[in-house]
Write an enzyme that holds these catalytic residues in place. Structure first.
Site, mmCIF file in Angstrom:
data_model
loop_
_atom_site.group_PDB
_atom_site.id
_atom_site.type_symbol
_atom_site.label_atom_id
_atom_site.label_comp_id
_atom_site.label_asym_id
_atom_site.label_seq_id
_atom_site.Cartn_x
_atom_site.Cartn_y
_atom_site.Cartn_z
ATOM 1 N N ASN A 54 95.932 55.838 -46.640
ATOM 2 C CA ASN A 54 95.322 57.144 -46.875
ATOM 3 C C ASN A 54 96.278 57.901 -47.777
ATOM 4 O O ASN A 54 97.455 58.074 -47.441
ATOM 5 C CB ASN A 54 95.135 57.901 -45.556
ATOM 6 C CG ASN A 54 94.659 59.334 -45.800
ATOM 7 O OD1 ASN A 54 94.107 59.624 -46.862
ATOM 8 N ND2 ASN A 54 94.888 60.215 -44.846
ATOM 9 N N GLY A 55 95.784 58.328 -48.949
ATOM 10 C CA GLY A 55 96.647 59.088 -49.857
ATOM 11 C C GLY A 55 96.443 58.622 -51.286
ATOM 12 O O GLY A 55 95.436 58.001 -51.626
ATOM 13 N N LYS A 81 82.329 84.254 -50.865
ATOM 14 C CA LYS A 81 82.878 83.784 -49.584
ATOM 15 C C LYS A 81 82.465 84.704 -48.446
ATOM 16 O O LYS A 81 82.008 84.266 -47.400
ATOM 17 C CB LYS A 81 84.418 83.707 -49.655
ATOM 18 C CG LYS A 81 84.970 82.552 -50.403
ATOM 19 C CD LYS A 81 84.881 81.243 -49.660
ATOM 20 C CE LYS A 81 83.697 80.377 -49.962
ATOM 21 N NZ LYS A 81 83.262 80.094 -51.300
ATOM 22 N N GLU A 113 78.527 84.666 -47.771
ATOM 23 C CA GLU A 113 77.886 83.420 -47.319
ATOM 24 C C GLU A 113 78.284 83.022 -45.901
ATOM 25 O O GLU A 113 77.571 82.265 -45.253
ATOM 26 C CB GLU A 113 78.131 82.273 -48.301
ATOM 27 C CG GLU A 113 79.518 81.712 -48.346
ATOM 28 C CD GLU A 113 79.587 80.478 -49.264
ATOM 29 O OE1 GLU A 113 78.627 79.703 -49.339
ATOM 30 O OE2 GLU A 113 80.630 80.314 -49.912
ATOM 31 N N HIS A 151 79.911 102.767 -64.464
ATOM 32 C CA HIS A 151 78.650 102.779 -65.232
ATOM 33 C C HIS A 151 77.435 102.599 -64.325
ATOM 34 O O HIS A 151 76.436 102.026 -64.733
ATOM 35 C CB HIS A 151 78.704 101.686 -66.309
ATOM 36 C CG HIS A 151 79.787 101.918 -67.314
ATOM 37 N ND1 HIS A 151 79.723 102.899 -68.286
ATOM 38 C CD2 HIS A 151 81.015 101.336 -67.438
ATOM 39 C CE1 HIS A 151 80.826 102.889 -69.007
ATOM 40 N NE2 HIS A 151 81.636 101.956 -68.516
ATOM 41 N N LYS A 158 75.673 72.054 -47.544
ATOM 42 C CA LYS A 158 76.951 71.762 -48.204
ATOM 43 C C LYS A 158 76.708 71.292 -49.639
ATOM 44 O O LYS A 158 77.448 71.648 -50.538
ATOM 45 C CB LYS A 158 77.735 70.695 -47.427
ATOM 46 C CG LYS A 158 79.094 70.375 -48.040
ATOM 47 C CD LYS A 158 79.966 71.600 -48.148
ATOM 48 C CE LYS A 158 81.232 71.382 -48.924
ATOM 49 N NZ LYS A 158 81.970 72.644 -49.206
HETATM 50 C C1 AGP Z 1 80.319 77.534 -52.108
HETATM 51 O O1 AGP Z 1 80.994 78.094 -51.002
HETATM 52 C C2 AGP Z 1 78.886 77.192 -51.782
HETATM 53 N N1 AGP Z 1 78.835 76.250 -50.735
HETATM 54 C C3 AGP Z 1 78.065 76.828 -53.019
HETATM 55 O O2 AGP Z 1 78.081 77.943 -53.871
HETATM 56 C C4 AGP Z 1 78.568 75.624 -53.839
HETATM 57 O O3 AGP Z 1 79.760 75.966 -54.514
HETATM 58 C C5 AGP Z 1 77.507 75.264 -54.874
HETATM 59 O O4 AGP Z 1 76.335 74.893 -54.177
HETATM 60 C C6 AGP Z 1 77.925 74.138 -55.825
HETATM 61 O O5 AGP Z 1 78.163 72.973 -55.079
HETATM 62 P P1 AGP Z 1 78.922 71.755 -55.816
HETATM 63 O O6 AGP Z 1 80.268 72.265 -56.193
HETATM 64 O O7 AGP Z 1 78.964 70.660 -54.796
HETATM 65 O O8 AGP Z 1 78.119 71.375 -57.031
#
Ligand code: AGP
Length: 608
Positions: free
Chosen positions: A101-102, A485, A488, A504, A603
């Site tokens: 691993n590494g 951050k 979300e 503005h 994700k």
């Molecule tokens: C980031 O915190 C989010 N989960 C989301 O904006 C993410 O960065 C975006 O969906 C892009 O994902 P990717 O880098 O796997 O392409």
């Protein structure tokens, strides 16, 4: 990150290895394998894909019998996911098997040396050099041999090694990558992390770098590089299994925030050679770079925020025009592209549908595509002309943290590389910036050591309804990421604004107590930021400022100041984001949100 398990005792090893690897699946992987000694030889079974594929391979007549063995789940770094690139890797005779691993940073040099000695390679991995190097130095004593090997290897590693000639021994060693020893009754274990062995024992040795382990059924000995035996304290684990999967952290997100010093270092180190930047095996010559008339940076979400920083860096250092476009807009925006256009695609997962579609659109129009990707062998990586990998390891939390900071790091490397090739900055300037870049991981670690102050501030603001993030120059782009951050993972409405733009219109929203996070790390814009902070305070706003250590003047204006270690302003973005990641994390925890799996989010967004 890869997972390692080793077992020596009286039980059949293969089932124990497989069950242990299952407990390490959270670490992310793309292939798996085991090697077991069956009283006559070392038998290896390995396969690309999930562990169940390996189990099917094992039960289909490949059953491995024996009471000593090693197992591995691979998170690909060098060499795409495949059967042959899976671990364990073996010496040519098959008598030695290795799991790793590494990243072996000098594997190419070692590979050339071994080939010159007649060794042949079958995989694309860095790890295979360890198997052949062990064979090359093997003198009948595995401890001597491994000490010789790790004196030649540079990089990060956790290694498990078995040898047909030494059926009563497993040897292991770590540097930067995690590895522990599990102490059983007439049986002993090695593992990347506690979950893999928790059902067998709670008594472990925590290994330090370059401590060499001789694991036998009846005892465990640990040596330093002078082969002097080291006495270790037994650590008794009192975690439950779920906590153990996060290595004791409450959430994957805070674990990944805390991994940033290491993964930033892993992303930088293999790309610095003799005071210059090397971009792995990417062929971008001076002629190629001189011929680039425009760069598009295409990405989504957090990756696009890294792209904004990349734009600033490439334009400042290499003086090439850069346009950052979110992928969902790029693909339908009829972009102006020709053979002199370079497209840089940034993606953690390498599977984001919008980004992949935009990449294909760009290539269709004749652009060369360089991608910055975290998942080796992912779709975006495979469809790009060139790939610069971020070595962040698997990012489990939906909210990106360590992937973002390694994307920033990659953009620094690309900007510096281009600038040096174009000659827009001198070799001395490049060397100077590289020296500053190498200091970044330790500065990040310094911020992480003081995270309690951020936790305190978050405890005062987790009920806020609106938060604004403002900054100028690089700080503005980091403010975008800080804002994303927060919203979300805490579901608090938040926006990022160029500090000079606030007056503005948006300043109309500032009321008594409205929190404004003001990023003020750019020295040449510091006074302007002080003015913007005053504007906010004059409307009753509450200001959290992020500034460089020493700029105490800001304390006269802001309500609360978080300092980052002094840093070359050009390199501040990798530091400035850390307090913002921590602020979002602690607010989310205080609100009782699902930090690692926030509502409505995935994700990897593999749909349009
Ligand atoms: C980031 O915190 C989010 N989960 C989301 O904006 C993410 O960065 C975006 O969906 C892009 O994902 P990717 O880098 O796997 O392409």
């Amino acid at each position: 990150m890869c997972g390692i398990v080793g077992y020596i005792g009286d039980q059949q090893a293969a089932p124990i290895l497989i069950e242990g690897l299952k407990k390490l699946e959270y670490r992310g992987y793309d292939s798996a394998g085991v090697a077991v000694y069956d009283n006559s030889q070392v038998n290896v079974v390995k396969a690309k894909g999930r562990l169940k594929i390996l189990e099917e391979k094992l039960s289909n007549g490949n059953n491995l019998f024996g009471t000593m063995g090693i197992g591995h789940t691979r998170w690909a770094t060098h060499g795409a996911p495949s059967d042959i690139n899976s671990h364990p890797h073996t010496s040519a005779s098959g008598s030695i098997a290795v799991v790793h691993n590494g990243i072996i940073e000098n594997y190419l040099k070692l590979k050339e040396f071994l080939i010159s000695k007649g060794y042949q390679f079958v995989s694309d991995t860095d790890t295979e050099v360890v198997a052949h190097l062990t064979d090359y130095y093997y003198n009948g004593d595995l401890i001597d041999t491994i000490i010789e090997v790790i004196n030649k290897v540079e990089g990060s590693y956790a290694l498990g090694i078995i040898c047909k000639d030494k059926p009563d021994e497993i040897v292991a060693v770590r540097k930067d990558s995690p590895l522990i020893v599990g102490l059983g009754e007439n049986e002993n274990f090695i593992a990347s992390d506690i979950p893999a062995i928790l059902e067998h024992t709670r008594n472990i040795y925590l290994l330090e770098d370059k401590e060499v382990v001789l694991l036998r059924k009846k005892d465990v000995k640990i040596f330093n590089l002078n082969k002097e035996e080291i006495k270790k304290e037994v650590f008794t684990v009192n975690w439950d299994v779920t906590a153990a999967e996060k290595s004791g952290y409450d959430h994957f997100m805070i674990k990944e925030i805390c991994e940033q010093p290491k993964v930033i270092r892993d992303t930088i180190n293999p790309r610095i050679e003799n005071g210059s930047i090397v971009l792995d095996n990417i062929e971008l010559t001076k002629e190629d770079i001189d011929d680039i008339s425009k760069i598009y940076v295409i990405a989504c979400g957090t990756a696009s925020h890294a792209g904004m920083v990349g734009k600033y860096l490439i334009e400042k250092l290499a003086r090439i025009p850069v346009e950052v476009v979110v992928a969902s807009e790029f693909r339908y925006g009829n972009p102006i592209i020709d053979e002199r256009t370079l497209v840089i695609v940034i993606s953690q997962s390498g599977e984001t549908a919008d980004t992949l579609a935009a990449l294909r659109e760009a290539k269709k129009r004749g652009a060369r595509v360089l991608s910055v990707v975290n998942v080796v062998g992912s779709s975006i990586a495979r469809e790009s002309n060139d790939v610069l990998y971020t070595w962040a390891g698997p990012e489990i939390a939906v909210a990106s943290t360590k992937a973002y900071s390694t994307q920033l790091t990659a953009m620094y490397l690309i900007a510096l590389y281009m600038a040096e090739k174009k000659g827009t900055i001198s070799k001395q300037e490049v060397e100077g910036i590289i020296e500053y870049l190498k200091q970044i991981p330790d500065k990040v670690a310094n911020i992480l050591e003081n995270k309690e102050r951020i936790q305190y501030f978050a405890s005062k603001h987790y009920m806020d309804k609106h938060v604004f993030f403002i900054g100028r120059g690089l700080d503005y782009f980091v403010a975008m990421e800080g804002s994303l951050k927060l919203k979300e993972i805490s579901y608090i409405h938040s926006e990022a604004y160029a500090a000079g733009e606030l007056k503005h219109g948006t300043i109309a929203l500032i009321e008594d107590g409205t929190l404004v996070v003001a990023l003020a790390t750019q020295e040449h814009l510091f006074d302007k930021m002080l003015s913007n902070i005053k504007e906010v305070k004059a409307r009753g706003g509450m200001v959290l400022a992020i500034a460089q250590e020493g700029n105490t003047e800001i304390e006269k204006e802001a309500d609360f100041v978080l300092y980052i270690p002094r840093v070359e302003p050009l390199l501040s973005s990798v530091l400035t984001i850390i307090p913002l990641q921590l602020f979002a994390y602690y607010v989310s925890v205080a609100k009782g949100c699902d930090v690692d799996k926030p509502r409505n989010l995935a994700k990897s967004v593999t749909v349009e």
